[in-house]
Enzyme design. Sequence first.
Site, mmCIF file in Angstrom:
data_model
loop_
_atom_site.group_PDB
_atom_site.id
_atom_site.type_symbol
_atom_site.label_atom_id
_atom_site.label_comp_id
_atom_site.label_asym_id
_atom_site.label_seq_id
_atom_site.Cartn_x
_atom_site.Cartn_y
_atom_site.Cartn_z
ATOM 1 N N CYS A 241 79.241 -9.545 28.528
ATOM 2 C CA CYS A 241 80.528 -9.972 27.980
ATOM 3 C C CYS A 241 81.341 -10.540 29.139
ATOM 4 O O CYS A 241 81.545 -9.848 30.146
ATOM 5 C CB CYS A 241 81.232 -8.756 27.378
ATOM 6 N N CYS B 40 81.412 -17.424 27.255
ATOM 7 C CA CYS B 40 81.565 -16.307 26.323
ATOM 8 C C CYS B 40 80.211 -16.136 25.639
ATOM 9 O O CYS B 40 79.627 -17.122 25.177
ATOM 10 C CB CYS B 40 82.648 -16.601 25.287
ATOM 11 N N ASP C 168 78.535 -5.230 24.963
ATOM 12 C CA ASP C 168 79.460 -6.324 24.613
ATOM 13 C C ASP C 168 80.520 -5.767 23.671
ATOM 14 O O ASP C 168 80.323 -4.717 23.050
ATOM 15 C CB ASP C 168 78.721 -7.485 23.935
ATOM 16 N N SER C 169 81.619 -6.509 23.551
ATOM 17 C CA SER C 169 82.673 -6.106 22.616
ATOM 18 C C SER C 169 82.160 -6.164 21.174
ATOM 19 O O SER C 169 82.727 -5.511 20.306
ATOM 20 C CB SER C 169 83.868 -7.043 22.771
ATOM 21 N N GLU D 33 82.376 -13.440 14.658
ATOM 22 C CA GLU D 33 82.277 -12.033 14.232
ATOM 23 C C GLU D 33 82.340 -11.918 12.707
ATOM 24 O O GLU D 33 81.826 -10.985 12.122
ATOM 25 C CB GLU D 33 83.401 -11.194 14.865
ATOM 26 N N HIS E 241 79.354 -15.029 22.912
ATOM 27 C CA HIS E 241 79.287 -15.359 21.478
ATOM 28 C C HIS E 241 78.967 -16.850 21.253
ATOM 29 O O HIS E 241 78.468 -17.221 20.195
ATOM 30 C CB HIS E 241 80.640 -15.107 20.799
HETATM 31 N N1 DGL Z 1 81.437 -11.910 24.066
HETATM 32 C C1 DGL Z 1 82.616 -11.729 24.825
HETATM 33 C C2 DGL Z 1 82.664 -12.606 26.050
HETATM 34 O O1 DGL Z 1 81.625 -13.012 26.536
HETATM 35 C C3 DGL Z 1 83.921 -11.809 24.159
HETATM 36 C C4 DGL Z 1 84.361 -11.534 23.023
HETATM 37 C C5 DGL Z 1 85.667 -10.956 22.653
HETATM 38 O O2 DGL Z 1 86.685 -11.656 22.631
HETATM 39 O O3 DGL Z 1 85.605 -9.788 22.341
HETATM 40 O O4 DGL Z 1 83.717 -12.897 26.544
#
Ligand code: DGL
Length: 282
Positions: free
Chosen positions: A81, A200, A18-19, A166, A202
């Site tokens: 992600c 997403c 993931d990012s 984050e 997150h």
């Molecule tokens: N967790 C990532 C997703 O599912 C995204 C996060 C980011 O913007 O880096 O899209």
Amino acid sequence: MKKEKLLPDAPGPIGIFDSGYGGLTILDKIRTELPEYDYIYLGDNARTPYGTRSFDVVYKYTLECVTQLFEMGCQLVVLACNTASAKALRSIQQRDLQLLDPNRRVLGVIRPTVEAVGAMTKTKHIGLLATSGTVQSNSYPLEIAKLHNDIVVTSEACPMWVPLIENNEHNSVGADYFVRKNVEHLFAADSQIDTVMLGCTHYPLLETKIKSLLPDGVAVVSQGDIVASSLVDYLQRHPEMAAKCTKNASIRYLTTESVEKFSSSASVFLNEKIEAEHIDLE
Ligand code: DGL
């Protein structure tokens, strides 16, 4: 930590990418379903968020991270992600794997989510909450149209949500403001929505807040369980890949940013104490 050499075809851990921290919500569910496997989690925290970056940049960063996981012995990598799945997965599957190693596999999170969501809506109106990158890619409406052409998808980009998470601000009054703003905007665009997808990885950290703002009877689809059961299914259907994934129930956490910050934030996501290692992608 030094880079390891490209491994031959030896079995290795499952890579989860993931990012940043978001993929931990997926990893958590995957480990519950498949505790016997080894995992390497890679968070590109130094370059997060990906959600506001261009297609080319997300693709480049994602490919670098996948290559890193391959070099560390992963035969199978899950892009935990949505932004990377939307902007990089297809190119990696169709082009880069041929060059890197045609026997390795990279899976994303969008397809399994879309497969699951069709059975959940009665009104056939679905809302998508996701990063700007995922929304702009149009990946969800396109994938949904392929499988369920009677479903209308309304998307809402939520560019502030990942930075709030984050930075561990997801329980703050500031987060309340932005979550309310985006949820209200989504329902103003389509009041018939009965199912909201958290597109997403997150966003499960905001799930309680999101649910408290939804009209009665609206369901929330979170991806962790869906992706985990889809991986179980994949490994059952592909015993040759299951045999290439080692099983010692181990886990390593790698971050491109500070180890201290990752370890403390990831412990919040996973509700357990973890110790991360630093990795340079150069
Ligand atoms: N967790 C990532 C997703 O599912 C995204 C996060 C980011 O913007 O880096 O899209």
